[in-house]
Motif scaffolding. Structure first.
Motif, PDB file in Angstrom:
ATOM      1  N   GLY A  45      -3.813   6.690   9.596  1.00  0.00           N
ATOM      2  CA  GLY A  45      -4.952   7.476   9.719  1.00  0.00           C
ATOM      3  C   GLY A  45      -4.141   7.785   7.924  1.00  0.00           C
ATOM      4  N   ALA A  46      -3.470   8.126   7.419  1.00  0.00           N
ATOM      5  CA  ALA A  46      -3.310   8.225   5.487  1.00  0.00           C
ATOM      6  C   ALA A  46      -3.382   6.850   5.069  1.00  0.00           C
ATOM      7  CB  ALA A  46      -1.516   8.686   5.673  1.00  0.00           C
ATOM      8  N   GLY A  47      -2.518   5.690   5.905  1.00  0.00           N
ATOM      9  CA  GLY A  47      -2.950   4.265   5.189  1.00  0.00           C
ATOM     10  C   GLY A  47      -4.242   3.805   5.142  1.00  0.00           C
ATOM     11  N   VAL A  48      -5.119   4.259   6.428  1.00  0.00           N
ATOM     12  CA  VAL A  48      -6.920   3.846   6.693  1.00  0.00           C
ATOM     13  C   VAL A  48      -7.024   4.651   5.348  1.00  0.00           C
ATOM     14  CG1 VAL A  48      -9.172   3.901   7.735  1.00  0.00           C
ATOM     15  CG2 VAL A  48      -6.339   3.353   8.713  1.00  0.00           C
ATOM     16  N   ALA A  49      -7.121   5.713   5.048  1.00  0.00           N
ATOM     17  CA  ALA A  49      -7.642   6.586   3.950  1.00  0.00           C
ATOM     18  C   ALA A  49      -7.111   5.890   2.720  1.00  0.00           C
ATOM     19  CB  ALA A  49      -6.703   7.457   4.009  1.00  0.00           C
ATOM     20  N   PHE A  87      10.540   4.103   3.548  1.00  0.00           N
ATOM     21  CA  PHE A  87       9.014   3.637   3.361  1.00  0.00           C
ATOM     22  C   PHE A  87       8.898   4.424   1.856  1.00  0.00           C
ATOM     23  CE2 PHE A  87       4.350   3.975   3.503  1.00  0.00           C
ATOM     24  CZ  PHE A  87       4.295   2.504   3.848  1.00  0.00           C
ATOM     25  N   ALA A  88       9.124   5.928   1.837  1.00  0.00           N
ATOM     26  CA  ALA A  88       8.908   6.748   0.339  1.00  0.00           C
ATOM     27  C   ALA A  88       9.519   5.748  -0.999  1.00  0.00           C
ATOM     28  CB  ALA A  88       9.426   8.256   0.933  1.00  0.00           C
ATOM     29  N   LEU A  89      11.064   5.585  -0.976  1.00  0.00           N
ATOM     30  CA  LEU A  89      12.300   5.118  -1.222  1.00  0.00           C
ATOM     31  C   LEU A  89      11.500   3.696  -1.597  1.00  0.00           C
ATOM     32  CD1 LEU A  89      15.560   6.226  -0.306  1.00  0.00           C
ATOM     33  CD2 LEU A  89      14.800   7.354  -2.027  1.00  0.00           C
ATOM     34  N   SER A  90      10.860   2.960  -1.270  1.00  0.00           N
ATOM     35  CA  SER A  90      10.008   1.698  -1.339  1.00  0.00           C
ATOM     36  C   SER A  90       8.633   2.046  -2.592  1.00  0.00           C
ATOM     37  CB  SER A  90       9.687   0.559  -0.557  1.00  0.00           C
ATOM     38  OG  SER A  90      10.699   0.721   0.612  1.00  0.00           O
ATOM     39  N   ALA A  91       8.183   2.893  -2.405  1.00  0.00           N
ATOM     40  CA  ALA A  91       6.740   3.407  -2.801  1.00  0.00           C
ATOM     41  C   ALA A  91       7.471   3.976  -4.664  1.00  0.00           C
ATOM     42  CB  ALA A  91       6.287   4.383  -2.096  1.00  0.00           C
ATOM     43  N   TYR A  92       8.863   4.843  -4.328  1.00  0.00           N
ATOM     44  CA  TYR A  92       9.044   5.302  -5.203  1.00  0.00           C
ATOM     45  C   TYR A  92       9.642   3.807  -6.452  1.00  0.00           C
ATOM     46  CZ  TYR A  92      11.644   7.588  -9.229  1.00  0.00           C
ATOM     47  OH  TYR A  92      11.876   7.839 -10.206  1.00  0.00           O
ATOM     48  N   PHE A  93      10.193   3.007  -6.146  1.00  0.00           N
ATOM     49  CA  PHE A  93      10.709   1.697  -6.811  1.00  0.00           C
ATOM     50  C   PHE A  93      10.215   0.649  -6.786  1.00  0.00           C
ATOM     51  CE2 PHE A  93      14.968   3.912  -5.421  1.00  0.00           C
ATOM     52  CZ  PHE A  93      15.418   5.014  -7.060  1.00  0.00           C
ATOM     53  N   GLY A  94       8.879   0.637  -5.968  1.00  0.00           N
ATOM     54  CA  GLY A  94       8.044  -0.549  -6.013  1.00  0.00           C
ATOM     55  C   GLY A  94       8.234  -2.359  -5.478  1.00  0.00           C
ATOM     56  N   SER A  95       9.282  -1.877  -4.671  1.00  0.00           N
ATOM     57  CA  SER A  95       9.854  -3.301  -4.194  1.00  0.00           C
ATOM     58  C   SER A  95      10.383  -2.870  -2.934  1.00  0.00           C
ATOM     59  CB  SER A  95      10.616  -3.533  -4.551  1.00  0.00           C
ATOM     60  OG  SER A  95      12.071  -3.019  -5.217  1.00  0.00           O
ATOM     61  N   GLN A  96      10.252  -3.322  -1.629  1.00  0.00           N
ATOM     62  CA  GLN A  96      10.744  -2.862  -0.242  1.00  0.00           C
ATOM     63  C   GLN A  96      12.081  -2.668  -0.695  1.00  0.00           C
ATOM     64  OE1 GLN A  96       8.236  -4.714   3.168  1.00  0.00           O
ATOM     65  NE2 GLN A  96      10.145  -5.484   3.983  1.00  0.00           N
ATOM     66  N   ILE A  97      12.844  -1.688   0.237  1.00  0.00           N
ATOM     67  CA  ILE A  97      14.032  -1.534   0.571  1.00  0.00           C
ATOM     68  C   ILE A  97      14.180  -1.987   1.774  1.00  0.00           C
ATOM     69  CG2 ILE A  97      15.510   0.003   0.894  1.00  0.00           C
ATOM     70  CD1 ILE A  97      14.746   1.687  -1.333  1.00  0.00           C
ATOM     71  N   ASP A  98      15.402  -3.140   1.427  1.00  0.00           N
ATOM     72  CA  ASP A  98      15.699  -3.568   3.494  1.00  0.00           C
ATOM     73  C   ASP A  98      16.665  -2.875   4.032  1.00  0.00           C
ATOM     74  OD1 ASP A  98      13.603  -5.737   3.616  1.00  0.00           O
ATOM     75  OD2 ASP A  98      14.527  -6.685   2.228  1.00  0.00           O
ATOM     76  N   ILE A  99      17.368  -2.390   3.419  1.00  0.00           N
ATOM     77  CA  ILE A  99      18.783  -1.946   4.691  1.00  0.00           C
ATOM     78  C   ILE A  99      18.058  -0.220   4.137  1.00  0.00           C
ATOM     79  CG2 ILE A  99      21.185  -1.475   4.122  1.00  0.00           C
ATOM     80  CD1 ILE A  99      21.540  -4.219   2.871  1.00  0.00           C
ATOM     81  N   ILE A 100      18.646   0.550   5.282  1.00  0.00           N
ATOM     82  CA  ILE A 100      18.572   2.226   5.166  1.00  0.00           C
ATOM     83  C   ILE A 100      19.850   2.447   4.415  1.00  0.00           C
ATOM     84  CG2 ILE A 100      18.043   3.717   6.715  1.00  0.00           C
ATOM     85  CD1 ILE A 100      15.808   2.232   6.961  1.00  0.00           C
ATOM     86  N   PHE A 106       1.098  -0.779  -0.611  1.00  0.00           N
ATOM     87  CA  PHE A 106       0.120  -0.030   0.083  1.00  0.00           C
ATOM     88  C   PHE A 106       1.560   1.309  -0.209  1.00  0.00           C
ATOM     89  CE2 PHE A 106      -2.916  -3.345   1.755  1.00  0.00           C
ATOM     90  CZ  PHE A 106      -3.816  -2.816   1.441  1.00  0.00           C
ATOM     91  N   ALA A 107       2.427   1.041   0.165  1.00  0.00           N
ATOM     92  CA  ALA A 107       2.676   2.095   0.335  1.00  0.00           C
ATOM     93  C   ALA A 107       2.889   3.544  -1.794  1.00  0.00           C
ATOM     94  CB  ALA A 107       4.849   1.715  -0.143  1.00  0.00           C
ATOM     95  N   THR A 108       2.457   4.259  -0.849  1.00  0.00           N
ATOM     96  CA  THR A 108       2.523   5.599  -2.618  1.00  0.00           C
ATOM     97  C   THR A 108       3.868   6.705  -1.938  1.00  0.00           C
ATOM     98  OG1 THR A 108       0.349   6.463  -1.332  1.00  0.00           O
ATOM     99  CG2 THR A 108       0.277   4.543  -2.896  1.00  0.00           C
ATOM    100  N   LEU A 109       3.715   7.385  -2.746  1.00  0.00           N
ATOM    101  CA  LEU A 109       3.839   8.739  -2.195  1.00  0.00           C
ATOM    102  C   LEU A 109       3.177   9.530  -1.558  1.00  0.00           C
ATOM    103  CD1 LEU A 109       6.585   9.475  -5.604  1.00  0.00           C
ATOM    104  CD2 LEU A 109       6.914   7.910  -2.995  1.00  0.00           C
ATOM    105  N   GLY A 110       1.971   9.836  -2.240  1.00  0.00           N
ATOM    106  CA  GLY A 110       0.963  10.131  -1.521  1.00  0.00           C
ATOM    107  C   GLY A 110       0.610  10.081   0.001  1.00  0.00           C
TER     108      GLY A 110
END
Length: 333
Positions: free
Chosen positions: A115-119, A202-215, A76-80
């Motif tokens: 809250g944003a996630g629920v929306a 989390f924003a980087l994961s949304a942008y690249f479309g895959s989860q980033i595990d290492i900061i 559900f990660a999005t930049l918005g």
């Protein structure tokens, strides 16, 4: 430059602004007691806190991983969504800073994400494990923050203080309080800066479309720097509330409160638990106050602080929801 990349850059900038605000909003966490007891001048205390906030921010990523992976489901990660969470948290932080209320920047950010996630997709977007971990930190850190200084002060009274003259107590604990304030500043940076690292990841994961595990390293250094700069600007409104309006403090009181709070926050950071440094040190100050006598604590002021704690979660959930819905109506995602 593609629109999504521009939005990502704006979000990273907004996240660093949040981190900067977190720095000056929560400066009081590390230095209010040492300023109130006149162990350090405000300028000395702020400078020390700024440096040690940065050092603390560079020493781990466990909390950042909790924020980036365990609050909102990655699909559900999005930049918005990230933008809505950050805007909500910034608004609440600035409001409570303006009112001089030591609210939790940490919980403002995390529950704005909720809250944003629920929306974005209903309650199914929220990962119970991460939220429960956060709520446990919310519950246990102030309880421990209240009880630990009572135990520590009792031990000090039996083992040390009753054998020392009052002048010697003040002289020795003025030195020790500088160390405890430094420990508090370090632990604050270690826990709080990581939350912004997590939201950027989390924003980087949304942008690249895959989860980033290492900061990413650049995220760690950017967040550490932003928090340090924010801390360097100070937060005198909240310093006055915590350092002067809750209970009259002496150096030994400040040492006990800061040491107790820092130990709790540092332990939580090692476990990846996002806790509120504000809740913890405020509770520790109240705990120290009760060792002087229940009436020594200005409970009316303490009650206002507790109100800010209570209202942070529902307010930020609603704010996050409203802002994200507004972004969707405006054509964002």
């Amino acid at each position: 430059m593609e629109t999504a990349l521009i939005v990502l850059i704006v979000i990273v900038a907004l996240a660093l602004i949040f981190d900067f605000i977190n720095g000056f909003h929560d400066t009081a966490n590390a230095i209010a007691t040492s300023v109130a007891t006149k162990v350090l001048t405000p300028q000395q205390a702020i400078a020390m806190a700024a440096v040690l906030n940065v050092v603390g921010a560079l020493t781990g990523t466990a909390v950042a991983k909790t924020v980036s992976k365990d609050i909102i489901a990655p699909e559900f990660a999005t930049l918005g969504l990230v933008a809505a969470a950050l805007i909500s948290a910034v608004v609440w932080n600035l409001f409570t800073w303006w009112k001089g209320l030591p609210s939790s920047s940490s919980h403002a950010l995390i529950f704005s994400m909720v809250g944003a996630g629920v929306a974005a997709g209903g309650w199914a977007t929220v990962i119970p494990k991460g939220v429960i971990k956060t709520l446990q930190g919310l519950l246990y850190s102030p309880l421990l923050g209240f009880v630990t200084p009572i135990i520590l002060m009792t031990l000090l009274s039996w083992l040390v203080l009753r054998w020392m003259k009052p002048r010697a107590v003040t002289r020795n604990f003025r030195i020790l309080q500088i160390l405890s304030a430094a420990f508090m500043a370090y632990s604050h940076g270690r826990n709080d800066a990581q939350k912004t690292m997590g939201i950027i990841t989390f924003a980087l994961s949304a942008y690249f479309g895959s989860q980033i595990d290492i900061i990413p390293h650049w995220v760690i250094y950017a967040c550490a720097t932003a928090m340090g700069l924010g801390t360097a600007t100070g937060g005198w409104r909240i310093i006055k509330t915590m350092g002067f309006k809750v209970v009259d403090l002496k150096p030994v009181d400040g040492f006990v409160a800061e040491t107790s709070a820092a130990l709790i926050i540092d332990g939580a950071s090692s476990l990846g638990i996002p806790v509120s440094t504000t809740h913890t040190i405020s509770s520790a100050i109240m705990g120290v106050g009760t060792t002087k006598g229940f009436r020594k604590v200005k409970w009316q002021v303490a009650g206002k602080i507790v109100q800010a704690w209570v209202f942070t979660i529902p307010t930020c959930i609603v704010l996050g929801w409203v802002v994200h819905k507004a972004i969707l109506l405006a054509g964002g995602n």
